[in-house]
Design an enzyme around this catalytic site. Structure first.
Site, PDB file in Angstrom:
ATOM      1  N   ASN A 184      10.652  82.102  15.143  1.00 23.84           N
ATOM      2  CA  ASN A 184      10.832  80.977  16.247  1.00 23.84           C
ATOM      3  C   ASN A 184       9.046  81.287  16.740  1.00 23.84           C
ATOM      4  O   ASN A 184       8.752  82.057  17.404  1.00 23.84           O
ATOM      5  CB  ASN A 184      11.545  81.546  17.162  1.00 23.84           C
ATOM      6  CG  ASN A 184      11.598  80.720  18.452  1.00 23.84           C
ATOM      7  OD1 ASN A 184      10.870  79.778  18.549  1.00 23.84           O
ATOM      8  ND2 ASN A 184      12.680  80.672  19.275  1.00 23.84           N
ATOM      9  N   HIS A 234      14.444  72.948  15.810  1.00 21.37           N
ATOM     10  CA  HIS A 234      13.557  73.926  16.495  1.00 21.37           C
ATOM     11  C   HIS A 234      14.090  75.458  15.919  1.00 21.37           C
ATOM     12  O   HIS A 234      15.393  75.463  15.706  1.00 21.37           O
ATOM     13  CB  HIS A 234      13.807  73.928  17.980  1.00 21.37           C
ATOM     14  CG  HIS A 234      13.227  75.269  18.650  1.00 21.37           C
ATOM     15  ND1 HIS A 234      11.982  75.779  18.116  1.00 21.37           N
ATOM     16  CD2 HIS A 234      13.770  76.119  19.326  1.00 21.37           C
ATOM     17  CE1 HIS A 234      11.616  77.146  18.620  1.00 21.37           C
ATOM     18  NE2 HIS A 234      12.782  77.373  19.574  1.00 21.37           N
ATOM     19  N   CYS A 240      10.160  76.112  24.198  1.00 19.41           N
ATOM     20  CA  CYS A 240      10.598  75.861  22.803  1.00 19.41           C
ATOM     21  C   CYS A 240      10.768  74.431  22.816  1.00 19.41           C
ATOM     22  O   CYS A 240      10.825  73.887  21.863  1.00 19.41           O
ATOM     23  CB  CYS A 240      11.593  76.650  22.570  1.00 19.41           C
ATOM     24  SG  CYS A 240      11.383  78.245  22.408  1.00 19.41           S
TER      25      CYS A 240
END
Ligand code: ACO
Length: 323
Positions: A280, A250, A114
């Site tokens: 996500n 994020h 990520c």
């Protein structure tokens, strides 16, 4: 001559298929209420059968080139942050390069889960600042739906598919008007591999594996480490973190984002959030959120934007740029 990496355009792509919490609650033991309250997610996009990470990435990159008013012959570097490549090799960047008709320069993938987009921005900035390359496509593209265990409610509700891309151009500092990447801070602590990983891989199981996560342990690490990275970047650039115009985090969990906002005394209306509609999307979430901010007129040329991420590794980091 000092060169800055200036954002010339951005683009986004989301697969057509939308999967709502309600639909998910029919296949795993969860509820719309639990997912919304604990994560802020309402729905996510899922790639169609046969739709690959390179397809998503190429679509986002095309949109970014269009926004920049450029074409394939202008680009001499393609870097793709992804954990879900089309193939073990060659890189998804090589495949996207061909799909876009780019015939010059270099292309490679970068893997920091990520945090991949922050690592990719940082890497590309160095390639541009030293004068080796002139214009780069930095792409975050993921089909995370392919590595989810759809029977594990603690992970499958969190992720979605998508891609975002930025065109970065090397510009002389004297003419860049203060625009460009102003600094970044990258970290990894491999002792925490077990908190978030995939239980398969080429050299271990010869399979792709599924995402495994001790979510509450990652959660506990997140706010402190992310905030520290953001403060470090701001301090190095000699600005107060509260002086930023936009915070582009994020999109892992709305509660993590709110925790960082509280800790750093930012305002909620400075946050660009896409989590409700996208979940996500790993390395794609930052460029997707950045593009959202540009598309709806919030992020304007000259604005100060702070980006951050945390992911498997554990990796984490932050980057500051003047749009
Ligand atoms: N629906 C209903 N109940 C659930 C679900 C679900 N989808 N998932 C878990 N639960 C249950 C658990 O089983 C547990 O039940 P128990 O108390 O009976 O044992 C309870 O909910 C609480 O579980 P926790 O894991 O403690 O819940 P938490 O509040 O921590 O939320 C979450 C879980 C959303 C995963 C959170 O921990 C989180 O967001 N963590 C960070 C994720 C992150 O930042 N990852 C990094 C990026 S991802 C990457 O790099 C690939």
């Amino acid at each position: 001559m000092s060169l800055k990496a200036v954002v010339r355009g951005c683009g986004a792509y989301l697969p057509e298929r939308v999967l709502t919490n309600l639909e998910l609650s029919k296949t795993v033991d969860t509820t719309d209420e639990w997912i919304r309250e604990r994560t802020g997610i309402e729905e996510r996009h899922i790639a169609a059968e046969g739709e690959k990470t390179s397809d998503l990435g190429a679509a986002a990159a095309k949109a970014a080139l269009e926004a920049a008013g450029m074409n394939a012959s202008d680009i001499d570097l393609v870097v793709v942050a992804t954990t879900t490549p089309d193939l073990t090799f060659p890189s998804t960047a090589a495949i996207i390069q061909a799909k876009l008709g780019i015939e010059q320069g270099a292309a490679f993938d970068l893997q920091a889960v990520c945090t991949g987009f922050i690592y990719a921005m940082s890497t590309v900035e160095k390639f541009l600042a030293c004068g080796q390359h002139k214009r780069a496509l930095v792409i975050g593209a993921e089909t995370f739906s392919r590595i989810l265990d759809w029977e594990d409610r603690s992970t499958c509700v969190l992720f979605g598919d998508g891609a975002g891309a930025l065109v970065l151009e090397a510009q002389d500092e004297s003419t860049a008007n203060g625009r460009g990447l102003m600094g970044d801070y990258l970290r990894c602590d491999g002792r925490m591999v077990d908190l978030l990983y995939v239980d398969g891989g080429v050299s271990s199981t010869k399979t792709t594996g599924h995402v495994r996560m001790q979510g509450n342990k990652v959660f506990r690490e997140a706010v402190t480490r992310i905030s520290e990275a953001m403060e470090r970047v701001a301090e190095n650039a000699k600005i107060d973190v509260r002086d930023i115009d936009w915070f582009v985090p994020h999109q892992a969990n709305a509660r993590i984002i709110q925790g960082v906002v509280r800790k750093l005394d930012l305002r909620r209306d400075q946050v660009i959030s896409t989590i409700a509609g996208q979940g996500n999307t790993s390395a794609a979430s930052i460029p997707l959120a950045y593009c959202q901010g540009v598309a709806d007129g919030r992020i304007k040329e000259g604005d100060l934007v702070l980006l951050e991420a945390m992911g498997g590794g554990l990796t984490w980091g932050a980057a500051l740029l003047r749009a």
